[in-house]
Design an enzyme around this catalytic site. Structure first.
Site, PDB file in Angstrom:
ATOM      1  N   HIS A 145       0.856  -1.247  -0.020  1.00 26.42           N
ATOM      2  CA  HIS A 145       0.024   0.236  -0.014  1.00 26.42           C
ATOM      3  C   HIS A 145       0.873   1.231  -0.156  1.00 26.42           C
ATOM      4  O   HIS A 145       1.714   1.632   0.994  1.00 26.42           O
ATOM      5  CB  HIS A 145      -0.888   0.022   1.271  1.00 26.42           C
ATOM      6  CG  HIS A 145      -2.023   0.749   1.252  1.00 26.42           C
ATOM      7  ND1 HIS A 145      -1.817   2.044   0.686  1.00 26.42           N
ATOM      8  CD2 HIS A 145      -3.310   0.940   1.783  1.00 26.42           C
ATOM      9  CE1 HIS A 145      -2.971   2.604   0.806  1.00 26.42           C
ATOM     10  NE2 HIS A 145      -3.866   2.033   1.436  1.00 26.42           N
ATOM     11  N   LYS A 575     -11.426   7.445  -9.745  1.00 29.63           N
ATOM     12  CA  LYS A 575     -10.848   8.711 -10.027  1.00 29.63           C
ATOM     13  C   LYS A 575     -11.033   9.206 -11.387  1.00 29.63           C
ATOM     14  O   LYS A 575     -11.117  10.456 -11.541  1.00 29.63           O
ATOM     15  CB  LYS A 575      -9.245   8.585  -9.751  1.00 29.63           C
ATOM     16  CG  LYS A 575      -8.361   9.842  -9.846  1.00 29.63           C
ATOM     17  CD  LYS A 575      -7.001   9.664  -9.330  1.00 29.63           C
ATOM     18  CE  LYS A 575      -6.087   9.186 -10.390  1.00 29.63           C
ATOM     19  NZ  LYS A 575      -5.631   9.927 -11.403  1.00 29.63           N
TER      20      LYS A 575
END
Length: 917
Positions: A145, A575
């Site tokens: 991550h 996004k």
């Protein structure tokens, strides 16, 4: 007191105790004045949140401005640590409630394996279970991550505290023992308080590998075999046909860490080799430890119990010459197995020892064969109970984990493959400019080369660093297949896949290193397109249909059991197009893919690239799987687990076991009991689909107009959030942006979402929905509201969508977001954009309440309401502190202490919100 309040009293008690012990640690370390300052800020933040009290807001601002940098850091640490403690208490309370439910013999809870299996039997579909498990595949995949903020040392402290809380629930203590537990809790919290929250250096890829593998120590290596055993026992209790049956390996935990090269130049062939070696060492060390424990338990004397001839032969081959074990054949046999496995560890990981004359195992199947000899001997001699203990778990572990532990995926961007293939063609055919060819010309050229026996690469040619690196990593995969087996690296994922040529380019690279045989059309890894943007999702089904129409590609699939995996990107599609449109386009893509695959008789496996936050496809896994369109699961599913989500789901063994169960239960339900639950009811389905299309179109326009069509929005984003500071954190091995720019297009989806979460706006998880509903109601004044309510009631996809948005809005705070907006220097820009955002936020709240009938957020989820009540008084002050720190920092006070304070606040807010990145 209501029932829920009674049940939650133990949680409140735990939180009060942990808070008191933390307060004691703060007083002892910093003194009473520091503690009083911290408590004063907390009370002001509560007043501001509860009453929207402008007087409290002014007092809070004055109090924070009056703090020195050292005092600000102290306050930030205090609230950050409390958020961590609240997480521990909530996890333990969830375990407590689950155990109480089971002990009371209450009906199985939704999402449990017993609930799913019971539903199947009750529906009269028990016969279908055998077929299901033969073809099933369920795999959560751990990924590194880029914004994972928590150090492993902090996780270790949390686990120690969790164990002490758990001990109090499970053990009836004497007064002395209770006092000792309390003292140990205090020591644990002091240790946590004195442990540094932030990293002092940036993580390397191998650091990320080590962090990811730590969850195998805590949870996966032990809990996954137990899940298999539990399910086998559950089935046997319901149907005698399952007595002594052993399920196929339908569940594995995969990984991207060490194989994901997309945007990460630090993942090289050597890193891949080191990752696989580290994984092998981890699993072999586990097996060796289990063998030692098993040998200590199986102290069976031959004079008291017979053994089989194969077991006797194993014992005779053992080098164990101890006179104390001469009549203990099981121990001697296990000693021999241990010696061979130790020799195997030397070969695969470079550790361990190899005694003279001891042959290592060539494959995990050989180790399993020896363990089977032990198992069969015990069963055939009336010792079935002994075979069902540690030996049963070890045998299952060997089946599931093999010698490679976790299947490691490769991932790279299609642009990289395109450039590498272009360079190879240019070297082999001077004058050929591959990048200038159109799609059909590329397909034709690639197919011709794939059918050719020649190689494009030459040992005498000089290639660019990028091409050399890509070829090296594919060669490392071939080495791994020889050393660890093909299951070690089974998949090659193509990011930003947008054409058939993207698939064929990877096939060509595989051919160049011997992972694809041109004559037999056999390929050793799955070629997996990842469709990420809105346009790519819309084009994905047609791309797959075109690929399936190519005889060569169909031949490759024939060598892979006629199965094709497709990965769907939740983060970048969000996004790109916003929350509502992303969800809808993903849903439509799945429907169309199911149709295409059925037409060509290819088995479909979907890989869901979900993040932790709703803005990246997150939300409860059970509901998400059940909300898939009909035919999209088919017994097989993979999905990513990322960063802080891995910590939240798998750091605690019991919580981890529950999360693994949820994935299996949902897959069983979706596959065997689809009925009407996975799609709109037939009577209203067409109307629901049309309404969703209309909503999505409006939401897309609203989102893109704000994010990509508003002049100055990029500046607003960078100034009103902590994105710049996030980019500077030591929180991952890859950069926050794909390129060296500040454009939103180049920014990775994870820091994009985390930045909005930090300022409590959570914009990627809701923006556009309010405008969409307003426009729909205006266009359908007579029945619009009824249609939307019907969609919420009857359609799991829409229900799940709104449920996730509800959670995001509950964690948002427009008042706090307004304080971040004040960081934007251009007042006109600030007012123009934040006014739009605030209006859309209000419209979205109204729309959600209209459709769901709720009077307040999370009305149907008392657990989330409880969580918000417990933790927000400690998260809110961190936001206020963060704003003050950002003001100082951006005004020029950029010393190390200021930077540390900002990074501490980022860590604390992320910990408090949990699924924020």
């Amino acid at each position: 007191m209501q029932m829920n309040e009674v049940k939650d009293e133990l949680l409140s008690s735990d939180i009060r105790q942990l808070g008191r012990l933390l307060g004691d640690a703060i007083r002892n370390h910093l003194g009473d004045p520091a503690f009083e300052r911290i408590e004063h800020v907390r009370q002001l933040a509560i007043r501001f949140r509860r009453d929207n009290d402008e007087a409290a807001r002014a007092q809070l601002s004055d109090a924070l401005q009056a703090l020195s940098q050292e005092e600000t850091t102290q306050l930030t640490r205090a609230f950050s640590y409390f958020s961590l403690l609240a997480n521990i208490a909530e996890d333990q309370h969830h375990i407590r409630r689950t155990r109480a439910h089971l002990i009371a013999g209450s009906p199985p809870r939704q999402g449990s394996l017993s609930h799913a299996v019971g539903n199947v039997f009750d529906a009269g579909k028990a016969d279908a279970l055998e077929t299901f498990f033969e073809d099933a595949f369920v795999s959560p995949v751990f990924t590194a991550h880029p914004t994972e903020v928590q150090r492993k040392s902090i996780q270790n402290c949390q686990m120690a505290i969790a164990r002490l809380l758990s001990e109090r629930d499970r053990v009836q203590m004497t007064p002395e023992e209770a006092e000792q537990n309390e003292e140990a809790l205090g020591r644990g919290i002091v240790t946590l308080w004195q442990t540094r929250l932030l990293r002092t250096s940036k993580l390397s890829v191998m650091d990320e590998v080590a962090n990811g593998l730590s969850f195998y120590d805590h949870t996966i290596l032990r809990e996954l075999p137990k899940l298999y055993s539990s399910l086998e026992t559950m089935l046997a209790q319901r149907d005698a046909r399952w007595e002594d049956a052993e399920l196929p390996n339908f569940m594995k935990v995969g990984s991207w860490i060490g194989g994901d090269r997309d945007g990460n130049p630090f993942v090289t062939a050597d890193i891949l080799r080191s990752t696989l070696q580290t994984q092998a060492d981890k699993v072999l060390d586990f097996y060796l430890g289990e063998l030692r424990k098993l040998a200590s338990q199986l102290s069976l004397a031959q004079i008291l119990n017979a053994c089989s001839e194969p077991l006797r032969a194993l014992a005779e081959r053992s080098a164990d010459a101890s006179p104390h074990r001469v009549d203990e054949p099981y121990r001697r046999a296990l000693h021999g197995i241990h010696a061979r496995l130790d020799a195997t560890r030397v070969v695969l990981s470079g550790k361990g020892k190899q005694a003279d004359g001891v042959q290592p195992y060539a494959a995990a199947s050989d180790l399993l064969a020896d363990l089977d000899v032990v198992q069969h001997s015990l069963v055939s001699n009336g010792l079935r109970a002994l075979a069902r203990g540690r030996l049963r778990q070890l045998r299952r572990a060997v089946k599931v984990f093999g010698f490679s532990l976790a299947p490691l995926d490769l991932r790279q961007n299609s642009d990289v493959h395109e450039r590498v293939v272009g360079e190879l063609f240019a070297g082999a055919q001077p004058g050929l400019v591959y990048l200038d060819l159109d799609e059909e010309q590329r397909i034709s050229l690639l197919l011709a080369e794939l059918e050719s026996p020649r190689l494009l690469t030459s040992p005498y040619a000089q290639y660019s660093e990028e091409t050399t690196s890509e070829l090296d990593i594919f060669r490392a995969v071939r080495e791994a297949h020889v050393k660890y087996g093909r299951e070690s690296v089974p998949n090659c994922i193509i990011s930003k896949a947008a054409s058939v040529s993207d698939l064929l380019e990877v096939a060509l690279l595989l051919k160049e290193v011997g992972l694809l045989r041109q004559g037999s059309r056999e390929v050793d890894v799955n070629i997996i397109p990842l469709f990420e943007t809105i346009d790519d999702l819309r084009a994905g089904p047609a791309i797959m249909a075109r690929a399936f129409g190519l005889p060569f590609y169909r031949g490759l699939l024939a060598s892979r059991a006629n199965q094709q995996e497709v990965m769907l990107g939740y983060s970048d599609s969000n996004k790109d197009g916003g929350f509502l449109t992303s969800g809808w386009e993903l849903y439509k893509a799945e429907i169309e893919l199911v149709t295409v695959f059925k037409q060509y008789q290819i088995k479909l496996r979907l890989f869901h690239g979900r993040g932790g936050s709703v803005g990246r496809g997150g939300g409860p896994s059970y509901e998400a799987i059940l909300a898939q369109p009909a035919g999209a699961v088919q017994g097989q599913i993979r999905l990513t687990e990322q960063g802080e989500v891995i910590t939240a789901k798998y750091a605690n063994p019991e919580v981890g076991r529950r999360n693994l169960e949820v994935l299996v239960a949902a897959t069983i339900q979706s596959t065997l009991l689809p009925q009407a639950q996975l799609q709109p009811k037939a009577s209203a389905g067409a109307g629901h689909l049309a309404a969703m299309e209309e909503l999505s179109g409006t939401a897309l326009n609203a989102y893109r107009d704000l994010v990509y069509g508003t002049e100055g929005f990029e500046q607003y984003f960078w100034e009103s959030t902590v994105i710049a500071e996030i980019a500077a954190l030591n929180i991952g091995s890859r950069p926050a942006s794909r390129k060296k720019s500040t454009s939103i297009e180049d920014l990775r989806a994870i820091p994009w979402v985390l930045s909005w979460a930090q300022c409590r706006l959570m914009l990627p998880g809701w923006f556009g929905f309010g405008s969409a509903v307003q426009a729909y109601l205006a266009a359908h004044p007579a029945d619009g509201a009824a249609v939307l309510r019907g969609m919420y009631t009857d359609w799991p996809f829409f229900t799940s969508l709104l449920s996730n948005m509800d959670m995001v809005l509950a964690k948002s705070d427009i008042a706090i977001a307004g304080k971040y907006a004040e960081l934007v220097k251009d007042k006109a820009l600030r007012d123009a954009i934040f006014t739009r955002i605030r209006a859309e936020y209000a419209a979205t709240l109204d729309a959600l309440k209209l459709i769901t009938g709720q009077e307040e957020l999370q009305q149907a989820n008392p657990l989330m309401q409880r969580s918000i009540r417990n933790r927000f008084p400690y998260i809110d002050p961190l936001n206020h502190v963060q704003v003050e720190l950002l003001k100082r920092f951006r005004e020029g006070k950029q010393d190390a202490a200021a930077r540390t304070g900002i990074h501490l606040s980022i860590n604390g807010i992320a910990a408090g919100l949990r699924n924020s990145g």
